[in-house]
Design an enzyme around this catalytic site. Structure first.
Site, PDB file in Angstrom:
ATOM      1  N   HIS A 167      -9.463   1.147   4.976  1.00 20.98           N
ATOM      2  CA  HIS A 167      -8.162   1.315   5.645  1.00 20.98           C
ATOM      3  C   HIS A 167      -8.349   2.228   6.853  1.00 20.98           C
ATOM      4  O   HIS A 167      -9.135   3.178   6.806  1.00 20.98           O
ATOM      5  CB  HIS A 167      -7.137   1.901   4.665  1.00 20.98           C
ATOM      6  N   SER A 211       3.453  -2.387  10.306  1.00 18.95           N
ATOM      7  CA  SER A 211       4.908  -2.427  10.500  1.00 18.95           C
ATOM      8  C   SER A 211       5.530  -3.771  10.132  1.00 18.95           C
ATOM      9  O   SER A 211       6.438  -4.257  10.813  1.00 18.95           O
ATOM     10  CB  SER A 211       5.275  -2.024  11.939  1.00 18.95           C
ATOM     11  N   GLY A 244       2.838  -1.233   4.283  1.00 17.86           N
ATOM     12  CA  GLY A 244       2.893   0.195   3.949  1.00 17.86           C
ATOM     13  C   GLY A 244       4.325   0.613   3.676  1.00 17.86           C
ATOM     14  O   GLY A 244       4.864   0.405   2.592  1.00 17.86           O
ATOM     15  N   GLY A 245       4.966   1.197   4.688  1.00 21.41           N
ATOM     16  CA  GLY A 245       6.294   1.793   4.534  1.00 21.41           C
ATOM     17  C   GLY A 245       7.320   0.907   3.832  1.00 21.41           C
ATOM     18  O   GLY A 245       8.034   1.373   2.936  1.00 21.41           O
ATOM     19  N   GLU A 288      -6.682   4.587   7.981  1.00 24.17           N
ATOM     20  CA  GLU A 288      -6.472   6.016   7.714  1.00 24.17           C
ATOM     21  C   GLU A 288      -7.727   6.634   7.112  1.00 24.17           C
ATOM     22  O   GLU A 288      -8.060   7.785   7.387  1.00 24.17           O
ATOM     23  CB  GLU A 288      -5.244   6.207   6.806  1.00 24.17           C
ATOM     24  N   GLU A 342      -5.397  -5.137  10.651  1.00 22.28           N
ATOM     25  CA  GLU A 342      -4.374  -4.115  10.836  1.00 22.28           C
ATOM     26  C   GLU A 342      -4.625  -3.362  12.139  1.00 22.28           C
ATOM     27  O   GLU A 342      -5.435  -2.424  12.164  1.00 22.28           O
ATOM     28  CB  GLU A 342      -4.412  -3.118   9.674  1.00 22.28           C
ATOM     29  N   GLY A 371       2.511   2.097  10.654  1.00 24.13           N
ATOM     30  CA  GLY A 371       3.447   3.207  10.484  1.00 24.13           C
ATOM     31  C   GLY A 371       4.197   3.573  11.759  1.00 24.13           C
ATOM     32  O   GLY A 371       4.848   4.609  11.827  1.00 24.13           O
ATOM     33  N   ASN A 402       0.868  -1.181   0.000  1.00 25.40           N
ATOM     34  CA  ASN A 402       0.000   0.000   0.000  1.00 25.40           C
ATOM     35  C   ASN A 402       0.903   1.229   0.000  1.00 25.40           C
ATOM     36  O   ASN A 402       1.515   1.557   1.012  1.00 25.40           O
ATOM     37  CB  ASN A 402      -0.893  -0.025   1.254  1.00 25.40           C
ATOM     38  N   TRP A 403       0.979   1.878  -1.142  1.00 24.93           N
ATOM     39  CA  TRP A 403       1.920   3.002  -1.281  1.00 24.93           C
ATOM     40  C   TRP A 403       1.373   4.309  -0.728  1.00 24.93           C
ATOM     41  O   TRP A 403       2.066   5.332  -0.751  1.00 24.93           O
ATOM     42  CB  TRP A 403       2.320   3.178  -2.757  1.00 24.93           C
ATOM     43  N   LYS A 404       0.130   4.302  -0.305  1.00 24.54           N
ATOM     44  CA  LYS A 404      -0.484   5.507   0.272  1.00 24.54           C
ATOM     45  C   LYS A 404      -0.255   6.707  -0.668  1.00 24.54           C
ATOM     46  O   LYS A 404      -0.236   6.538  -1.873  1.00 24.54           O
ATOM     47  CB  LYS A 404       0.061   5.763   1.678  1.00 24.54           C
TER      48      LYS A 404
HETATM   49  C1  PEP Z   1      -0.711   0.063   5.976  1.00 27.74           C
HETATM   50  O1  PEP Z   1      -0.725   1.218   5.619  1.00 27.74           O
HETATM   51  O2  PEP Z   1      -1.643  -0.686   5.644  1.00 27.74           O
HETATM   52  C2  PEP Z   1       0.400  -0.397   6.800  1.00 27.74           C
HETATM   53  C3  PEP Z   1       0.329  -1.584   7.321  1.00 27.74           C
HETATM   54  O3  PEP Z   1       1.459   0.456   6.957  1.00 27.74           O
HETATM   55  P1  PEP Z   1       2.903   0.107   7.620  1.00 27.74           P
HETATM   56  O4  PEP Z   1       3.355  -1.193   7.022  1.00 27.74           O
HETATM   57  O5  PEP Z   1       3.776   1.248   7.253  1.00 27.74           O
HETATM   58  O6  PEP Z   1       2.694  -0.020   9.093  1.00 27.74           O
END
Ligand code: PEP
Length: 255
Positions: free
Chosen positions: A97, A215, A236-237, A99, A169, A175, A10-12
């Site tokens: 999500h 994470s 994500g990251g 966010e 999640e 994040g 997920n590149w956000k």
């Molecule tokens: C996400 O945005 O779905 C996520 C899991 O981010 P991260 O891996 O950065 O915690």
């Protein structure tokens, strides 16, 4: 029943079209010989979907969108429909999500509308659920996850649930660099599968893929992916760089 795990990035709100296309071009050779046992998807911003899909069209790497609107078309300024996402080359669509829920007022009712719209277009929803830190500390993780999952899946047929992906999640892990332990992630993903078994039957529960997200990194991926009810990761990251994304994919194949 064996489920094929899915690792999705997920590149956000990151990457220009050129950066996203460049990533896709580099991902192809980096994954040569790895795919097969694991499905891989990348979820760029709307602007980069078509470009990335074009680069990946002759591969097994899928493209997903980060959000969707449930209507077909019309006066919904700023929104993108499932048909548009399909047209852009998507196979997956993230819905709910945290966010979106926390920053943009996404309700479980709207997540349910999105999931239904996505399925009705032959796309696959990745429906996110998870508790906040306050909810975990208050001991209501299962209650929160049960409510979100039940509302999000409301009105679906068992075959539709079977075809979906749910991403567990925990909000406090997204994040933050602080992932859920393997045991905690397994406990909640197993709980979600149990709910689906109770509501939609054994076949749906056994076929549904449940990802862990929060994470995920190359260092913790193998342990998390080895858990019996975790069928991949939403990343994500660590999905923003080809090297770390590929390391996670490789770790999940080895697990
Ligand atoms: C996400 O945005 O779905 C996520 C899991 O981010 P991260 O891996 O950065 O915690």
């Amino acid at each position: 029943m064996s489920r094929r795990p899915i690792i999705a990035g997920n590149w956000k709100m990151h990457k220009t079209i050129a950066e996203a296309v460049d990533f896709a071009r580099n991902l192809k050779p980096a994954l040569a010989g790895v795919r097969g046992r694991v499905e891989v998807a990348v979820c760029p911003a709307f602007t980069a979907l078509a470009g990335v899909a074009e680069v990946l069209q002759d591969t097994e790497i899928a493209v997903g969108a980060q959000d969707v609107h449930w209507e077909e078309s019309g006066a919904f300024t700023g929104e993108v429909s499932p048909a548009m996402l399909k047209d852009a080359g998507c196979r997956y669509v993230i819905a709910g999500h945290s966010e979106r829920r926390q920053l943009f007022g996404e309700t479980s009712g709207n997540v349910n509308r999105k999931v239904k719209a996505v399925l009705s277009h032959g796309l696959i929803p990745v429906m996110c659920v998870g508790e906040t830190l306050a909810e975990r500390e208050a001991g209501i993780t299962e209650e929160v996850v049960r409510t979100q999952t039940g509302a999000g899946l409301d009105g679906l047929a068992p075959e539709q649930v079977a075809a979906m992906v749910i991403a567990y999640e925990p909000v406090w892990a997204i994040g933050t660099g602080r992932n859920a332990s393997e045991e905690d992630a397994q406990q909640v993903t197993g709980y979600i599968r149990g709910l689906v078994r109770e509501w939609y039957g054994n076949t749906a529960a056994e076929r549904l893929r449940i990802q862990y997200g929060g994470s995920v990194k190359p260092e913790n991926a193998a342990g998390l992916m080895a858990m019996p009810d975790i069928d991949g990761a939403l990343v994500g990251g660590a999905s923003l760089k080809v090297a770390s994304f590929v390391e996670i994919i490789k770790a999940s194949v080895l697990s």
